[in-house]
Design an enzyme around this catalytic site. Structure first.
Site, PDB file in Angstrom:
ATOM      1  N   LYS C 116       0.815  -1.216   0.000  1.00  0.00           N
ATOM      2  CA  LYS C 116       0.000   0.000   0.000  1.00  0.00           C
ATOM      3  C   LYS C 116       0.849   1.267   0.000  1.00  0.00           C
ATOM      4  CE  LYS C 116      -4.010  -2.056   2.354  1.00  0.00           C
ATOM      5  NZ  LYS C 116      -3.452  -3.183   3.135  1.00  0.00           N
ATOM      6  N   GLU C 200      -3.531   6.705   8.258  1.00  0.00           N
ATOM      7  CA  GLU C 200      -4.301   7.375   7.217  1.00  0.00           C
ATOM      8  C   GLU C 200      -5.475   8.075   7.884  1.00  0.00           C
ATOM      9  OE1 GLU C 200      -4.306   5.350   3.043  1.00  0.00           O
ATOM     10  OE2 GLU C 200      -6.244   5.002   3.959  1.00  0.00           O
ATOM     11  N   HIS C 235     -13.706  -3.471   8.371  1.00  0.00           N
ATOM     12  CA  HIS C 235     -13.005  -3.091   7.143  1.00  0.00           C
ATOM     13  C   HIS C 235     -12.976  -4.207   6.118  1.00  0.00           C
ATOM     14  CE1 HIS C 235     -12.004   0.341   9.535  1.00  0.00           C
ATOM     15  NE2 HIS C 235     -11.520  -0.481  10.449  1.00  0.00           N
ATOM     16  N   ARG C 292      -4.780  -8.692  -7.923  1.00  0.00           N
ATOM     17  CA  ARG C 292      -5.292 -10.056  -8.045  1.00  0.00           C
ATOM     18  C   ARG C 292      -6.760  -9.984  -8.405  1.00  0.00           C
ATOM     19  NH1 ARG C 292      -8.528  -9.500  -3.644  1.00  0.00           N
ATOM     20  NH2 ARG C 292      -7.609  -8.415  -1.873  1.00  0.00           N
TER      21      ARG C 292
END
Lengths: 160, 500, 500, 160
Positions: C116, C200, C235, C292
């Site tokens: 990420k 974040e 999440h 993916r």
């Protein structure tokens, strides 16, 4: 030794009977097996890595969506199932399926030709003509119109 | 929209109709014969009531009992499905008389089209071409022989009433004429209570191509393109697809216009299907109209994206069609295989028995509308259809591959079914090339090599089963592990016990 | 095309991949842990080999064992599915080293995007907007506290490696910071063998909108529109759909262009998903790339008509994309509900157990990709996903109705599942209105009235079962008939034991 | 009398026990029943025409896709299942699911506050914090890190 659809097939079995890991040699080829019971009368097999589902319903062996007549010899619990040799002489007519007799086109003592329509049967909304299995005379006639019949029931007998 | 609908049918089509009703917030009432007490349609409906013993004449054909149930539980409408009472104008009239909406055409339109002889006369008035044949029922043997000579052999004797391929027999020579007449009349009498039959020329290798029409009660009538249903046995369809590999945009437009003209000639409303024969030259001839939902409607649903049962219910409730003709767009190719309890190796003879293991197929582009569950008893009382396996893909070639894959997954232990036939058909070069005609099965199936079986594998399985019979407990956890050694691998891979 | 492909996964996705391989005529090899000996993917594959004990680290994460199997049975390619080794560049490299094609991006592209933190740096170079946060991993506690203060609460601690929502924890105040760090690091270490985490900003009620991209090895890169996956717990996605109710043609075009730019920035090939957060004003921010196939790929398949696994295999074999951007056309609306073994009434806690009765849903517009069969043991070793229920209809409102109907049909006895949650969601006015955000579950689910049950009905059923327990034989044929009398009808109809 | 999820529900049953046709009166309403066994421990019921599938798995009653705790009194074969009154005093911590102990954050004798994280458990790829069920001291600690635990196992006890 197993008999499949009437054909005798020698099988050389290695490994404990009932064990998960085994090897079987059939027709000169040795297969590695992984055998697992998934339900009573139901097995999952891996045969050289290929998965097969096998189940037993009476003498019917269900295998990968197909049906076989199966019998195993020796003390393994399945009874040998050999088709009795077809008898010569009088021939019996049995319905191919359960159904209702719609009409009968012969009477006791009538002379019939092989292939001649003798009875009309109705099942699953369809009428089908049952033909004389051989030429000869009607020796016995055991049903009448509107009678319900099952697949093992003798409808009539034809002989000399 | 209706608050409650009674579904006057059984099997996969009753389940199908209940599903759309639920999506529309309509409560559903099932009826069942004693043979169907545990059937899927009984389980899925909001309410279910017995209407009599197993024979259809004592249950699913008893319009009085069905209307009585509808009245007592306040059903506002009855959906008849296909078969049984679906094309019976007396039933539609009885519903009207009881203040219940019949989900289908008016009894008048049904009479003008549902009967094959009357249908021919109705559509001929609009210039739709007919298959050569008689337009009045056979009255006596002399007339039969005279008309047969005029038309010439081979010909078909067809019941004027009903549908579903029942009461249709081919005649190739004089000697077959009278026995075929008796069978056709007998079947027609049993199935439809009407033994009128007529003669029609047996066209050489035609395709069976039919057009789905929808007409609302506000005067709109559209078509949803064609289905090809040429792969048949005993004049009953086995495989259907949309679009037809033989129909291009121009022919589709002409077929659609003829179908709409036929429907409008009869003042038709609701869903209907106009059947044609398409000959080798690309000319088509009107065959008959099925004034109901067809077995094979899912292929049209998949390419057009429409839910035909929803459209039927909307029309019956007086609502307009949900689409205009110019909004109907087909995408991709859909194929349906009818999975029936029959033995394809024994002239597709019906097969009764009990379903043991049942594994439906799944994954992308697969729909299986069925009545199956482990323990289901398939009896002789009803027709042999167990389910309809439908696939969709972007084009026909890939749809055929998907059907092959789905057929491999589908397992129905305990019955003989048409699955092996369909696997053969999907792999057949003529089918793959789209070279179809109504004699496809008669031409090619006799040549097929009956599948010999995997006897080595069966022998191994039989011995493994025998070792465990009635002795060991069930083990559900494996004890094997991966071993890095090479010995067990050497025989892995292709060949030997190849998948059948 | 490849002759044989090894599927390095388990569960529904292994089954999914095998299905497309079969349609393409590719032979398949399954691998399985000892816990999966009787799993569906083992049954469906042409060959299946054990690779170790149940824990994933000893089986599905053992790249050496998997490559060893592929070599021994001559598999030309390995499809990794999602999870496990699918986003592990070392595995892609090991495949390359063994001369086996990895069905996915190159290890280089995977490194540039799959991680990420690295992904953010890569796409920022093309001007794609980022969610505010740190771009380097947390080094120590002091740095953690300083950066948390800079970003402000609420914030997210996120694992840099992997995907699937693992190793992500929300922090609302200072006191939660350190415990959340430890959990995130622990999960990331276990799941991905990499405990790097970063911070974040936790956006206010954003939507999760992601874009499916396909890129071949000849330089073509297209997008297939978006999926909205805002309904999440922990999440992790619970409900996904395409198209998003918040995305119109203009925004779709901009999202698609950003996604293609992100993929091209990394030299990406094969199927990938670019995830964005979409705020209330319609601005979007890059989140991460999943290198993916996604769990939720079927909703895109249904609206576009494409088979994404087929596209993946084509790309991996060096073939061009089967469609150009201007040939991609979406039709209708598709919704997916993830059916997991969890108890929605207990904070979606995972639930282990054995499947008893299992009835899949069917009919028009329903696809259920699953791993279920009666007797399946759901163990603690793998994640809780049992299957994905996907529906399609012409528009979103009708797709929601279809999903409600399909959820009613789906029966999985023996486990707690998310089925009751999904039934609640489909009936929720905010869901029906498309008013979604990533806090949807936290906002609305706590308010739901737990279903009280139909205790009268249960009492009747319990007594009927007790009467028959261990005494009477099973009776399969009914003896009841319709009686014309009125007494049994008076209580029929609505009310009382209403369907739950 | 049946007990469903701990609630006692009086049922007045008419008809032969085990028969197909019966009537049941519950909460003042009389229902017409059609009861058919489809497999051992599995019934198909029509209750005022509405079809229900019911199955028994131990004390779990599966009904239309939902699970109930069920018990029936009198000589009908099911054992009554009454939740024992919650004990006061020391509280035991059990895992909500089988899993692996990742870490333990208290030691024997430590003072703990209710809701404080005491153990981290991993199952199905997810780590979850197990909290102290009450305030007090750790009276016993019966597990250690990396140990596998099942849902009925006592992990630790907290008391005064």
């Amino acid at each position: 030794m197993a008999t499949i659809n009437g054909e005798a097939i020698p099988v050389d079995w290695e490994g404990a009977p009932g064990g998960q890991r085994a090897w079987a040699t059939v027709a000169g080829r040795r297969y590695t097996l992984d055998v697992l019971a998934t339900a009573p009368g139901q097995l999952s097999l891996l045969v050289d890595g290929r998965s097969c589902e096998a189940g037993l319903d009476g003498e019917q062996l269900h295998l990968n969506g197909r049906v076989y007549r199966a019998a195993v010899e020796r003390d393994t619990g399945l009874v040998a199932n050999r088709a009795s040799a077809a008898a010569h002489g009088p021939a019996q007519l049995k319905p191919p399926i359960s159904g209702l007799i719609v009409s009968i086109h012969v009477a006791l003592g009538d002379a019939v030709q092989q292939g001649q329509t003798v009875i009309v049967l109705e099942a699953m909304k369809m009428q089908m003509e049952l033909k004389a299995p051989r030429s000869g005379h009607v020796l016995s006639l055991q049903v009448e119109p509107r009678q319900e019949v099952g697949p093992t029931q003798i409808l009539l007998t034809i002989g000399d | 929209m209706f608050e409650k609908v009674l579904v006057a049918n059984r099997g996969e089509i009753a389940v199908r109709i209940i599903r759309t009703c639920r999506e529309m917030g309509i409560r559903t009432v099932a009826v069942y014969s004693e043979a169907d007490r545990t059937a899927l349609h009984v389980r899925l409906a909001d309410e279910a009531y017995s209407i009599g013993p197993p024979p259809a004449a004592d249950s699913y054909l008893r319009l009085d009992a069905i209307i009585d149930v509808a009245r007592r539980c306040n059903a506002a409408a009855i959906h008849p499905g296909y078969g049984f009472l679906s094309e019976n104008p007396e039933f539609a009239e009885a519903c009207r008389g009881a203040g219940i909406v019949f989900v289908g055409p008016s009894p008048e339109a049904m009479r003008r089209l549902g009967d094959k002889l009357q249908g021919k006369r109705t559509v001929a008035s609009r210039g739709v071409p007919l298959v050569p044949g008689t337009t009045e029922p056979i009255a006596d043997e002399a007339q039969l022989r005279r008309q047969a000579r005029e038309i010439g052999y081979p010909l078909l004797i067809k019941a004027s009433a009903g549908g579903g391929g029942r009461g249709i027999h081919a005649v190739h020579e004089d000697a077959e004429l009278l026995p075929a007449l008796r069978l056709a009349q007998g079947e027609a009498q049993t199935a439809f209570g009407d033994d009128r039959v007529f003669l029609e020329r047996y066209l050489e290798r035609p395709r069976h191509v039919e057009v789905q029409v929808l007409a609302d009660e506000r005067g709109h009538c559209i078509h949803l393109g064609e289905r090809e249903c040429s792969v048949q046995r005993r004049h009953q369809k086995l495989i259907e697809e949309s679009p037809s590999p033989a129909v291009g945009p121009e022919l589709r437009q002409r077929l659609g216009a003829a179908a709409v003209a036929a429907a409008q000639a009869a003042g038709y409303t609701n869903a209907g299907t106009v059947e044609f024969l398409l000959d080798q030259r690309g000319d088509f001839y009107f065959l008959e109209v099925n004034t109901r939902l067809q077995v094979e409607h899912p292929v049209t649903e998949w390419v057009t994206g429409l839910d035909l049962v929803r459209e039927q219910l909307r029309i019956a409730a007086g609502e307009p069609l949900s689409v205009r003709q110019d909004q109907v767009a087909a995408r991709g190719a859909a194929i349906e295989c009818r999975i029936t309890a029959e033995d394809p190796e024994q002239q597709f003879l019906p097969f009764t028995g009990t379903v043991q293991r049942f594994v439906p197929p799944g994954g992308p582009g697969v729909r299986f509308d069925h009545m199956l569950f482990p323990g289901l008893e398939v009896t002789r009382y009803y027709d042999s259809l167990l389910g309809k396996l439908v696939v969709w893909h972007q084009d026909r070639a890939r749809a055929v591959q998907r059907m092959e894959r789905a057929l491999e997954e589908l397992t129905i232990d305990g019955l003989s079914t048409t699955i092996p036939f369909h696997r053969w058909a999907m792999a057949h070069p003529a089918f793959q090339a789209g070279e179809l005609h109504t004699g496809f099965v008669d031409q090619w199936w006799p040549e097929h090599r009956p599948w010999g079986g995997e006897v080595e594998l069966a022998a191994i399985a039989a011995i493994a089963l025998a070792q465990r019979q009635a002795s060991r407990p069930v083990v559900a956890m494996p004890v094997d592990t991966y071993d890095g050694g090479g010995s067990r691998w050497r025989r892995a891979g292709r060949g030997g016990l190849a998948r059948g």
